[in-house]
Design a protein around this motif. Structure first.
Motif, PDB file in Angstrom:
ATOM      1  N   GLU A   1       0.828  -1.210   0.000  1.00  0.00           N
ATOM      2  CA  GLU A   1       0.000   0.000   0.000  1.00  0.00           C
ATOM      3  C   GLU A   1       0.864   1.262   0.000  1.00  0.00           C
ATOM      4  N   VAL A   2       1.917   1.248   0.800  1.00  0.00           N
ATOM      5  CA  VAL A   2       2.808   2.415   0.878  1.00  0.00           C
ATOM      6  C   VAL A   2       3.536   2.613  -0.450  1.00  0.00           C
TER       7      VAL A   2
ATOM      8  N   ALA B   1      -3.223  -5.642  -2.061  1.00  0.00           N
ATOM      9  CA  ALA B   1      -3.060  -4.334  -1.420  1.00  0.00           C
ATOM     10  C   ALA B   1      -4.441  -3.791  -1.084  1.00  0.00           C
ATOM     11  N   PHE B   2      -4.542  -3.096   0.027  1.00  0.00           N
ATOM     12  CA  PHE B   2      -5.806  -2.514   0.482  1.00  0.00           C
ATOM     13  C   PHE B   2      -6.920  -3.563   0.586  1.00  0.00           C
TER      14      PHE B   2
ATOM     15  N   SER C   1     -11.156  -3.842  -8.022  1.00  0.00           N
ATOM     16  CA  SER C   1      -9.941  -3.261  -7.448  1.00  0.00           C
ATOM     17  C   SER C   1      -9.273  -2.300  -8.423  1.00  0.00           C
ATOM     18  N   SER C   2      -9.272  -2.658  -9.710  1.00  0.00           N
ATOM     19  CA  SER C   2      -8.655  -1.789 -10.708  1.00  0.00           C
ATOM     20  C   SER C   2      -9.391  -0.459 -10.786  1.00  0.00           C
TER      21      SER C   2
END
Length: 235
Positions: A4-5, A51-52, A204-205
């Motif tokens: 995520e970062v 991620a997320f 998600s995209s």
């Protein structure tokens, strides 16, 4: 470092590189960035990450940056230059397919250590990139058309050419990205992943594209501001 970062840092770094290309080289810099982003995104999209709380393919940020490029070109240089960037992206992708596939015509040396890995990466490139090219051509031309349609509407409605930049920037990109998400996911991954994974990739995209589209707004305002201060050539 968490995914995520990295994604957040890469988003701002990528958009900053778009602005740097513009400041250093004007419209030509953005055309060069289009080549870099379209080729790199079509390789990066082969990687699936978490991620997320979602599964997502990479390449979304790079591809989103091409929408920022066409919007900046539309705003500063006009519709013709924005469509030129789209054409260059298509040509670069076609050249890349030809060149990467030509590598496999050679017979590797017995001591070669890399051809197997390169084949693993690029063997799927033609199908993936041909889908990407088709979707890119449709979606980017639609984005440029919608950007200028909204611009014409707001200018006639409010009598001001500069106002409502956030509307034409975000509306054109958000709608185009929805079209891109559905077309590319189905075209590239149909038969590779099951229906649940395809749906997850679509959701998600688009979530990623939604936020990347909103977050590119300050950068297009900065581009216009820099142009107004004479930092960027607009001829």
């Amino acid at each position: 470092m968490p995914n995520e970062v990295i994604l957040i840092l890469m988003l701002f770094a990528t958009y900053a590189l778009v602005l740097a290309s513009l400041v250093l080289f004007g419209a030509k810099g953005l055309l060069c960035w289009t080549v870099i982003a379209t080729i790199a995104a079509n390789i990066e999209v082969l990687i699936l990450v978490d991620a997320f709380g979602m599964s997502m393919t990479l390449g979304n940020i790079l591809f989103a940056s091409t929408f920022l490029v066409t919007d900046i070109l539309s705003e500063l240089y006009g519709r013709k230059e924005a469509n030129r960037a789209v054409n260059i992206g298509i040509f670069a992708s076609l050249c890349f397919i030809f060149l990467t596939q030509s590598w496999f015509w050679y017979t590797p040396n017995s001591g070669d250590l890399m051809s197997g890995s390169i084949y693993t990466v690029f063997a799927t490139t033609p199908c993936m990139m041909l889908v990407g090219i088709a979707v890119y051509a449709i979606v980017q031309r639609f984005d440029v058309w919608l950007y200028h349609t909204l611009w014409s509407f707001t200018e006639k409605r409010f009598g001001d050419k500069r106002r409502w930049l956030f509307l034409r920037n975000n509306a054109s990109t958000l709608i185009s990205q929805l079209l891109n998400t559905v077309l590319f996911t189905l075209g590239a991954f149909w038969g590779t992943y099951d229906g649940h994974t395809l749906f997850s990739i679509c959701i998600s995209s688009y979530i990623i594209f939604f936020f990347t589209s909103l977050l590119d707004t300050p950068f297009i305002y900065w581009a216009r501001r820099l142009s107004g201060k004479g930092w960027i050539r607009t001829e």
